[in-house]
Design an enzyme around this catalytic site. Structure first.
Site, PDB file in Angstrom:
ATOM      1  N   GLY A  71      69.357  68.851  51.071  1.00 52.51           N
ATOM      2  CA  GLY A  71      68.408  69.641  50.287  1.00 52.51           C
ATOM      3  C   GLY A  71      68.976  70.142  48.973  1.00 52.51           C
ATOM      4  O   GLY A  71      68.299  70.103  47.933  1.00 52.51           O
ATOM      5  N   THR A  72      70.210  70.624  48.993  1.00 52.92           N
ATOM      6  CA  THR A  72      70.797  71.171  47.765  1.00 52.92           C
ATOM      7  C   THR A  72      70.877  70.078  46.705  1.00 52.92           C
ATOM      8  O   THR A  72      70.503  70.292  45.543  1.00 52.92           O
ATOM      9  CB  THR A  72      72.200  71.743  48.065  1.00 52.92           C
ATOM     10  OG1 THR A  72      72.055  72.773  49.055  1.00 52.92           O
ATOM     11  CG2 THR A  72      72.857  72.309  46.821  1.00 52.92           C
ATOM     12  N   ASN A 147      61.870  79.429  53.670  1.00 55.92           N
ATOM     13  CA  ASN A 147      62.852  79.418  54.753  1.00 55.92           C
ATOM     14  C   ASN A 147      62.916  80.742  55.504  1.00 55.92           C
ATOM     15  O   ASN A 147      63.315  80.778  56.658  1.00 55.92           O
ATOM     16  CB  ASN A 147      64.246  79.056  54.222  1.00 55.92           C
ATOM     17  CG  ASN A 147      64.577  79.701  52.903  1.00 55.92           C
ATOM     18  OD1 ASN A 147      63.801  79.642  51.955  1.00 55.92           O
ATOM     19  ND2 ASN A 147      65.729  80.323  52.830  1.00 55.92           N
ATOM     20  N   GLN A 175      62.113  72.965  54.515  1.00 51.51           N
ATOM     21  CA  GLN A 175      61.682  73.704  55.717  1.00 51.51           C
ATOM     22  C   GLN A 175      60.322  73.240  56.227  1.00 51.51           C
ATOM     23  O   GLN A 175      59.837  73.768  57.239  1.00 51.51           O
ATOM     24  CB  GLN A 175      61.639  75.208  55.432  1.00 51.51           C
ATOM     25  CG  GLN A 175      63.008  75.810  55.148  1.00 51.51           C
ATOM     26  CD  GLN A 175      63.913  75.890  56.370  1.00 51.51           C
ATOM     27  OE1 GLN A 175      63.487  75.640  57.510  1.00 51.51           O
ATOM     28  NE2 GLN A 175      65.168  76.234  56.152  1.00 51.51           N
ATOM     29  N   SER A 195      66.048  67.522  54.084  1.00 50.28           N
ATOM     30  CA  SER A 195      67.407  67.576  54.620  1.00 50.28           C
ATOM     31  C   SER A 195      67.350  67.299  56.121  1.00 50.28           C
ATOM     32  O   SER A 195      66.537  67.909  56.821  1.00 50.28           O
ATOM     33  CB  SER A 195      67.948  68.977  54.366  1.00 50.28           C
ATOM     34  OG  SER A 195      69.256  69.081  54.818  1.00 50.28           O
ATOM     35  N   HIS A 197      69.380  68.007  58.606  1.00 43.11           N
ATOM     36  CA  HIS A 197      69.852  68.980  59.615  1.00 43.11           C
ATOM     37  C   HIS A 197      68.852  70.082  59.935  1.00 43.11           C
ATOM     38  O   HIS A 197      69.056  70.854  60.862  1.00 43.11           O
ATOM     39  CB  HIS A 197      71.219  69.564  59.222  1.00 43.11           C
ATOM     40  CG  HIS A 197      71.210  70.613  58.160  1.00 43.11           C
ATOM     41  ND1 HIS A 197      71.300  71.958  58.453  1.00 43.11           N
ATOM     42  CD2 HIS A 197      71.154  70.534  56.813  1.00 43.11           C
ATOM     43  CE1 HIS A 197      71.316  72.651  57.319  1.00 43.11           C
ATOM     44  NE2 HIS A 197      71.225  71.803  56.316  1.00 43.11           N
ATOM     45  N   THR A 233      79.149  55.440  48.198  1.00 40.01           N
ATOM     46  CA  THR A 233      78.969  54.636  49.409  1.00 40.01           C
ATOM     47  C   THR A 233      78.023  55.348  50.375  1.00 40.01           C
ATOM     48  O   THR A 233      78.196  56.532  50.659  1.00 40.01           O
ATOM     49  CB  THR A 233      80.340  54.399  50.079  1.00 40.01           C
ATOM     50  OG1 THR A 233      81.172  53.743  49.124  1.00 40.01           O
ATOM     51  CG2 THR A 233      80.226  53.561  51.341  1.00 40.01           C
ATOM     52  N   CYS A 331      71.824  81.014  54.733  1.00 43.04           N
ATOM     53  CA  CYS A 331      72.634  80.374  53.699  1.00 43.04           C
ATOM     54  C   CYS A 331      73.365  81.408  52.863  1.00 43.04           C
ATOM     55  O   CYS A 331      74.262  81.086  52.114  1.00 43.04           O
ATOM     56  CB  CYS A 331      71.755  79.512  52.792  1.00 43.04           C
ATOM     57  SG  CYS A 331      70.924  78.218  53.689  1.00 43.04           S
TER      58      CYS A 331
HETATM   59  C1  LIG Z   1      64.226  75.798  51.478  1.00 40.19           C
HETATM   60  C2  LIG Z   1      65.595  75.217  51.465  1.00 40.19           C
HETATM   61  N1  LIG Z   1      65.964  74.419  50.453  1.00 40.19           N
HETATM   62  C3  LIG Z   1      67.178  73.857  50.384  1.00 40.19           C
HETATM   63  C4  LIG Z   1      68.119  74.091  51.365  1.00 40.19           C
HETATM   64  C5  LIG Z   1      69.465  73.440  51.254  1.00 40.19           C
HETATM   65  O1  LIG Z   1      69.531  72.326  52.101  1.00 40.19           O
HETATM   66  P1  LIG Z   1      70.949  71.692  52.534  1.00 40.19           P
HETATM   67  O2  LIG Z   1      71.518  72.629  53.552  1.00 40.19           O
HETATM   68  O3  LIG Z   1      70.612  70.364  53.108  1.00 40.19           O
HETATM   69  O4  LIG Z   1      71.766  71.578  51.300  1.00 40.19           O
HETATM   70  C6  LIG Z   1      67.802  74.933  52.437  1.00 40.19           C
HETATM   71  C7  LIG Z   1      68.809  75.262  53.468  1.00 40.19           C
HETATM   72  O5  LIG Z   1      68.776  76.322  54.050  1.00 40.19           O
HETATM   73  C8  LIG Z   1      66.499  75.499  52.484  1.00 40.19           C
HETATM   74  O6  LIG Z   1      66.138  76.287  53.501  1.00 40.19           O
END
Ligand SMILES: Cc1ncc(COP(=O)(O)O)c(C=O)c1O
Length: 395
Positions: A71-72, A147, A175, A195, A197, A233, A331
């Protein structure tokens, strides 16, 4: 002691099927997807198959799927890849830090950002997005599901505004993935990040939908991987795991008659949990109502305030009793500031600090809810008895 994990919005465990799908790609089929020999072909075929699954998941063309680290990276790519000095960017004040911090970074390069605030309900008003548009606006980024509160934003309406005004539209759907059905054309977005996970897949892998023709500069350059949109890769086991998680999520979204499927079951359990906790005096839900109207939320999340106590103290007390939950966003764990999301919704600092997020795994059971409903009232009563009244107000 029984242990219940109710922090699915922080991360989720792999489902067994995901683990099994990934297993061969660590040791037996370990090839580099760019190599031309058999080992390479095995990896390449696995990545292609995963891309087909993700195209089905997004309801888009295979060429529009870019695998990345999560996600990031997807959020950063949208912002750094599209915005140039002099551009204007519109986002909201309730986004994840992957968006907010990227906006700060591009500000140093002469990109001005407007942060649209939510209504007290947690909803973004599309008209506020429209009002923020300027001639220089190049990108709008709004999350699908928050989130912390789980509130679902009106992305389709925002997508229509973006289309009418010729502005690029990115959705942080991290989310929402696996909790609501995706359709890139209906959402009207040019970019959308997910993402693995957060949907019972592995950590450190994700995907970015990039609508064909979107002029995005890659964040990482090097090899010609991912049609030159993301060098490096390929993480083959991770990509296989993401696709398996997406496949299972698609099944669980479509697995039955209305009221009978996995997501409906999850919503019923969340409501049962919420109603049980609300029996405790001096509690309420953040982001559930807008006047008389029910606010749309993802099925697994509730964010509850508890007057007369510190949220962090309750997180620790519940941890000791076998329940894992979060206050604010996981986070930002370690941060002492109250949640920026709840503050933007107009909560005062005391109430924002006294709010906790319960987010259920898809595998949550009735016994999990029973356990939490047994433990939370005791812990709240105990902490309130210890706290001076000044920590908050009842009622
Ligand atoms: C809304 C949202 N965006 C982005 C992220 C970041 O995702 P990642 O952990 O895969 O970098 C999160 C993670 O908590 C999230 O909740």
């Amino acid at each position: 002691m029984r242990r219940v994990y109710m922090d699915a919005n922080a991360t989720t465990p792999l489902l067994p099927e995901v683990m099994e799908a990934m297993r061969p790609y660590w040791m037996d089929h370990f090839g580099n997807a760019s190599s031309i020999h058999l080992h390479g072909q095995q990896a390449h075929t696995a990545v292609n198959r995963a891309r087909e699954t993700m195209a089905e998941f997004f309801n888009c063309h295979e060429a529009e799927v870019v695998f990345n680290s999560g996600g990031t990276e997807g959020d950063n790519t949208a912002i750094f890849g599209l915005l140039h000095p002099g551009d204007h960017f519109i986002t909201t004040s309730i986004e994840h830090s992957a968006i907010l911090e990227a906006a700060k970074r591009v500000a140093q390069k002469g990109v001005e950002t407007t942060f649209v605030a939510p209504q007290p309900s947690g909803l973004i008003d599309p008209m506020d997005i429209r009002r923020a548009i300027r001639p220089a606006t190049r990108l709008i980024s709004v999350m699908l599901a928050n989130n912390e509160t789980g509130v679902l934003q009106p992305v389709e309406e925002i997508g229509k505004i973006a289309a009418e005004t010729g502005i690029f539209f990115h959705i942080d759907a991290v989310q929402g993935a696996g909790k609501v059905e995706f359709d890139m054309r209906r959402f009207g977005c040019h970019l959308l990040s997910i993402s693995a996970h957060k949907m019972h897949g592995p950590k450190g892998v994700g995907a970015l939908f990039v609508r064909r023709g979107t002029p995005i500069e890659p964040l990482l350059v090097g090899g010609s991987h991912e049609r030159r949109q993301r060098a490096g890769t390929e993480n083959v086991p991770g990509i296989v795991g993401l696709a398996k998680a997406a496949e299972l999520a698609m099944h669980s979204l479509a697995d039955g008659t209305p009221g009978g499927g996995t997501i409906d079951r999850l919503a019923r359990m969340r409501d049962w949990l919420e109603e049980g906790i609300l029996q405790i005096p001096g509690t309420g839900v953040n982001g559930a109502r807008d006047g008389d109207k029910v606010v749309p939320r993802v099925a697994n999340t509730t964010n509850i305030w508890f007057d007369q106590l510190e949220g962090e103290a309750l997180v620790i007390a519940l941890d000791l009793k076998g329940v894992s939950i979060s206050g604010g966003s996981a986070c930002h764990s370690g941060a002492t500031e109250p949640s920026h999301v709840l503050m933007a919704m107009g909560l005062d600092k005391t109430r924002a600090r006294a709010s906790l997020r319960f987010s259920l795994l898809k595998t949550a059971t009735g016994a999990d809810i029973d356990h939490v409903l047994q433990v939370v009232p005791q812990a709240v009563e105990h902490l309130r008895a210890l706290q001076p009244v000044a920590a908050g107000t009842l009622g």
